[in-house]
Design a protein around this motif. Structure first.
Motif, PDB file in Angstrom:
ATOM      1  N   LYS A 176       0.657  -1.065   0.123  1.00 46.08           N
ATOM      2  CA  LYS A 176       0.072  -0.042   0.108  1.00 46.08           C
ATOM      3  C   LYS A 176       0.786   1.258   0.137  1.00 46.08           C
ATOM      4  CE  LYS A 176      -4.272  -1.693   0.370  1.00 46.08           C
ATOM      5  NZ  LYS A 176      -4.981  -1.865   1.645  1.00 46.08           N
ATOM      6  N   LYS A 177       0.653   2.145  -0.932  1.00 42.39           N
ATOM      7  CA  LYS A 177       1.314   3.460  -0.875  1.00 42.39           C
ATOM      8  C   LYS A 177       0.787   4.449   0.209  1.00 42.39           C
ATOM      9  CE  LYS A 177       0.143   6.896  -3.721  1.00 42.39           C
ATOM     10  NZ  LYS A 177       0.590   8.188  -2.675  1.00 42.39           N
ATOM     11  N   PRO A 178       1.722   4.950   1.008  1.00 42.09           N
ATOM     12  CA  PRO A 178       1.515   5.826   2.006  1.00 42.09           C
ATOM     13  C   PRO A 178       0.815   7.151   1.415  1.00 42.09           C
ATOM     14  CG  PRO A 178       3.549   5.286   2.539  1.00 42.09           C
ATOM     15  CD  PRO A 178       3.269   4.592   0.999  1.00 42.09           C
ATOM     16  N   ALA A 179      -0.451   7.468   1.818  1.00 42.33           N
ATOM     17  CA  ALA A 179      -1.058   8.614   1.476  1.00 42.33           C
ATOM     18  C   ALA A 179      -0.206  10.023   1.377  1.00 42.33           C
ATOM     19  CB  ALA A 179      -2.278   9.088   2.128  1.00 42.33           C
ATOM     20  N   ASN A 180       0.698   9.988   2.219  1.00 41.83           N
ATOM     21  CA  ASN A 180       1.326  11.362   2.384  1.00 41.83           C
ATOM     22  C   ASN A 180       2.697  11.485   1.248  1.00 41.83           C
ATOM     23  OD1 ASN A 180       2.788   9.420   3.734  1.00 41.83           O
ATOM     24  ND2 ASN A 180       3.730  10.943   5.033  1.00 41.83           N
ATOM     25  N   ILE A 181       2.810  10.633   0.562  1.00 43.52           N
ATOM     26  CA  ILE A 181       4.073  10.612  -0.559  1.00 43.52           C
ATOM     27  C   ILE A 181       3.334  10.532  -2.102  1.00 43.52           C
ATOM     28  CG2 ILE A 181       5.485  10.053   1.004  1.00 43.52           C
ATOM     29  CD1 ILE A 181       5.620   7.110  -0.275  1.00 43.52           C
ATOM     30  N   SER A 182       4.151  11.100  -2.985  1.00 44.61           N
ATOM     31  CA  SER A 182       3.566  10.969  -4.272  1.00 44.61           C
ATOM     32  C   SER A 182       3.917   9.371  -4.867  1.00 44.61           C
ATOM     33  CB  SER A 182       4.383  12.020  -5.126  1.00 44.61           C
ATOM     34  OG  SER A 182       5.845  11.721  -5.147  1.00 44.61           O
ATOM     35  N   PHE A 183       3.246   9.373  -5.823  1.00 43.75           N
ATOM     36  CA  PHE A 183       3.806   8.134  -6.689  1.00 43.75           C
ATOM     37  C   PHE A 183       5.180   7.945  -7.204  1.00 43.75           C
ATOM     38  CE2 PHE A 183      -0.803   8.242  -7.822  1.00 43.75           C
ATOM     39  CZ  PHE A 183      -1.377   7.146  -7.440  1.00 43.75           C
ATOM     40  N   ALA A 184       5.770   9.091  -7.689  1.00 45.12           N
ATOM     41  CA  ALA A 184       7.251   9.272  -7.804  1.00 45.12           C
ATOM     42  C   ALA A 184       8.222   8.863  -6.572  1.00 45.12           C
ATOM     43  CB  ALA A 184       7.692  10.482  -8.475  1.00 45.12           C
ATOM     44  N   GLN A 185       7.741   9.358  -5.510  1.00 44.34           N
ATOM     45  CA  GLN A 185       8.274   8.820  -4.132  1.00 44.34           C
ATOM     46  C   GLN A 185       8.349   7.390  -3.714  1.00 44.34           C
ATOM     47  OE1 GLN A 185       6.599  12.236  -1.935  1.00 44.34           O
ATOM     48  NE2 GLN A 185       8.662  12.883  -1.325  1.00 44.34           N
ATOM     49  N   ALA A 186       7.009   6.995  -3.962  1.00 40.77           N
ATOM     50  CA  ALA A 186       6.697   5.579  -3.773  1.00 40.77           C
ATOM     51  C   ALA A 186       7.411   4.718  -4.633  1.00 40.77           C
ATOM     52  CB  ALA A 186       5.294   5.304  -3.624  1.00 40.77           C
ATOM     53  N   ALA A 187       7.388   5.013  -5.843  1.00 42.08           N
ATOM     54  CA  ALA A 187       8.299   4.145  -6.763  1.00 42.08           C
ATOM     55  C   ALA A 187       9.772   4.208  -6.271  1.00 42.08           C
ATOM     56  CB  ALA A 187       7.957   4.481  -8.257  1.00 42.08           C
ATOM     57  N   SER A 188      10.313   5.103  -5.794  1.00 44.81           N
ATOM     58  CA  SER A 188      11.770   5.380  -5.397  1.00 44.81           C
ATOM     59  C   SER A 188      12.040   4.495  -4.184  1.00 44.81           C
ATOM     60  CB  SER A 188      12.111   6.739  -5.206  1.00 44.81           C
ATOM     61  OG  SER A 188      11.789   7.574  -6.094  1.00 44.81           O
ATOM     62  N   ILE A 189      11.011   3.597  -3.447  1.00 48.72           N
ATOM     63  CA  ILE A 189      11.316   3.061  -2.304  1.00 48.72           C
ATOM     64  C   ILE A 189      11.833   1.566  -2.650  1.00 48.72           C
ATOM     65  CG2 ILE A 189      10.329   2.026  -0.126  1.00 48.72           C
ATOM     66  CD1 ILE A 189       8.318   4.180  -0.110  1.00 48.72           C
ATOM     67  N   PRO A 190      11.404   0.574  -3.289  1.00 47.23           N
ATOM     68  CA  PRO A 190      11.672  -0.708  -3.269  1.00 47.23           C
ATOM     69  C   PRO A 190      13.042  -1.045  -3.041  1.00 47.23           C
ATOM     70  CG  PRO A 190       9.573  -0.367  -4.275  1.00 47.23           C
ATOM     71  CD  PRO A 190      10.237   1.073  -4.302  1.00 47.23           C
ATOM     72  N   ILE A 191      13.903  -0.925  -4.321  1.00 48.88           N
ATOM     73  CA  ILE A 191      15.190  -1.451  -4.803  1.00 48.88           C
ATOM     74  C   ILE A 191      16.238  -0.752  -3.638  1.00 48.88           C
ATOM     75  CG2 ILE A 191      16.833  -1.675  -6.463  1.00 48.88           C
ATOM     76  CD1 ILE A 191      14.509  -3.573  -6.686  1.00 48.88           C
ATOM     77  N   VAL A 192      16.319   0.508  -3.872  1.00 48.55           N
ATOM     78  CA  VAL A 192      17.333   1.160  -2.880  1.00 48.55           C
ATOM     79  C   VAL A 192      16.909   1.006  -1.515  1.00 48.55           C
ATOM     80  CG1 VAL A 192      18.222   2.687  -4.783  1.00 48.55           C
ATOM     81  CG2 VAL A 192      16.379   3.315  -3.325  1.00 48.55           C
ATOM     82  N   GLY A 193      15.549   1.093  -0.942  1.00 48.88           N
ATOM     83  CA  GLY A 193      15.106   1.004   0.128  1.00 48.88           C
ATOM     84  C   GLY A 193      15.720  -0.324   0.652  1.00 48.88           C
ATOM     85  N   ALA A 194      15.209  -1.339   0.177  1.00 47.99           N
ATOM     86  CA  ALA A 194      15.790  -2.813   0.408  1.00 47.99           C
ATOM     87  C   ALA A 194      17.054  -2.766   0.470  1.00 47.99           C
ATOM     88  CB  ALA A 194      15.153  -3.571  -0.471  1.00 47.99           C
ATOM     89  N   ALA A 195      17.993  -2.307  -0.335  1.00 49.02           N
ATOM     90  CA  ALA A 195      19.397  -2.413  -0.024  1.00 49.02           C
ATOM     91  C   ALA A 195      19.577  -2.173   1.196  1.00 49.02           C
ATOM     92  CB  ALA A 195      20.002  -1.610  -1.137  1.00 49.02           C
ATOM     93  N   ALA A 196      19.206  -0.533   1.352  1.00 49.27           N
ATOM     94  CA  ALA A 196      19.598   0.258   2.746  1.00 49.27           C
ATOM     95  C   ALA A 196      19.311  -0.858   4.024  1.00 49.27           C
ATOM     96  CB  ALA A 196      18.871   1.625   2.870  1.00 49.27           C
ATOM     97  N   VAL A 197      18.012  -1.227   3.861  1.00 48.87           N
ATOM     98  CA  VAL A 197      17.728  -2.002   5.185  1.00 48.87           C
ATOM     99  C   VAL A 197      18.686  -3.160   5.455  1.00 48.87           C
ATOM    100  CG1 VAL A 197      16.000  -3.468   6.045  1.00 48.87           C
ATOM    101  CG2 VAL A 197      15.270  -1.425   4.907  1.00 48.87           C
TER     102      VAL A 197
END
Length: 314
Positions: free
Chosen positions: A113-134
């Motif tokens: 689910k996309k958080p309501a307080n961020i844009s589609f472009a911001q949400a699309a930026s999360i998975p790959i680099v976010g998972a790498a950071a975690v």
């Protein structure tokens, strides 16, 4: 539907806008009307043929791994999402599939689910680099205010997430970044910022418990000069030969070289969504329209991008 595809390995000039049938979903899949796709270095490494041992060499090929959009339809076995839900996610196979199209079909386990307080472009930026950071945070082990960590190439997408997650752990972080990114690196949590255009981090006579080389330009051999006797070098962009050789070399030194591989999962998305709810910032420095997809990749591939670059699809 319109999609971006290519018929041979190469530079951005092989990218073409093509017409393809809308995907047909299986019982456990969702059909997503794509609103935004973010760009990752993986995209052009695959397109240039640098990863053909893993990606294969069949054509046509598509590009773009992580995306955000609106669910258009759900398979018969899908119960936790419905038409109209705003989501973000990753394609089924990072090496073979692509999201840069008007629609994409993916397993329901690959979307969140996309958080309501961020844009589609911001949400699309999360998975790959976010998972790498975690994943990087997990590999670092028990870190605290006494942990001295160097993040080389700290203000791209990966660094953006990692600096903010490290700040939550209260680690002492030195970031290496360009002049234009110094203020953002500090904002994201760096205690010290080394401007690589005017300073050489190897000459500063400071040693670190952990070094992570996000740019791939420092390398373990150089990093050894500024590592403590018992320390860790994290390598998220390994050359194939480094995967087996690092294991062998680690037997004989306290300065460990750890190759790091990551994958988006519900576990690390939960960590990231929690961080976003607490104010983690997602910087999308430039957004291109779908009609300028080639230009978007040209821009990203020049390097020096702060945060992420995204492509929006109307």
């Amino acid at each position: 539907m319109k999609a971006i595809a290519y018929q041979k390995f190469g530079n951005t000039d092989v990218l073409q806008t093509v017409e393809e049938p809308k995907p047909v979903i299986r019982a456990n899949e969702v059909l997503v009307k794509v609103k935004a796709v973010s760009i990752n270095p993986m995209d052009w490494k695959i397109r240039k043929g640098e990863m053909k041992l893993m990606s294969g060499s069949t054509f046509p090929r598509h590009t773009g791994v992580d995306f955000a959009g609106v669910i258009e339809d759900t398979g018969a076995a899908v119960t936790n999402f419905k038409k109209g839900d705003e989501i973000f996610g990753v394609v089924k196979n990072n090496m073979k599939d692509g999201a840069l199209a008007e629609y994409v079909a993916v397993p329901v386990t690959n979307v969140w689910k996309k958080p309501a307080n961020i844009s589609f472009a911001q949400a699309a930026s999360i998975p790959i680099v976010g998972a790498a950071a975690v994943t990087a945070l997990e590999k670092m082990g028990n870190i605290n205010a006494k942990s001295h960590i160097l993040v080389n190439g700290a203000t791209g997408g990966f660094g953006m997430f990692l600096l903010q997650l490290l700040k939550q752990k209260k680690a002492n972080v030195t970031a290496v970044a360009s002049t234009k990114a110094v203020d953002l690196a500090k904002k994201w949590g760096a205690d010290t910022v080394v401007d690589y255009t005017t300073e050489n981090v190897l000459a500063l006579q400071k040693n670190y418990d952990i070094i992570i080389d996000l740019s791939g330009k420092l390398g373990y051999t150089n990093a050894r000069q500024i590592m403590k006797p018992k320390s860790l070098f994290l390598n998220p962009t390994p050359r194939p030969i480094e995967i087996p050789t690092s294991l062998f070399k680690n037997l004989f030194t306290g300065k460990k070289h750890l190759v790091m591989l990551s994958q988006a999962s519900s576990k690390n998305m939960e960590v990231l969504l929690n961080a976003v709810s607490k104010g983690l910032q997602i910087e999308v420095s430039k957004v291109f329209p779908f009609t300028q997809s080639m230009e978007a990749y040209q821009y990203a591939e020049r390097g020096g991008v702060i945060g992420k670059v995204a492509i929006e699809i109307n």
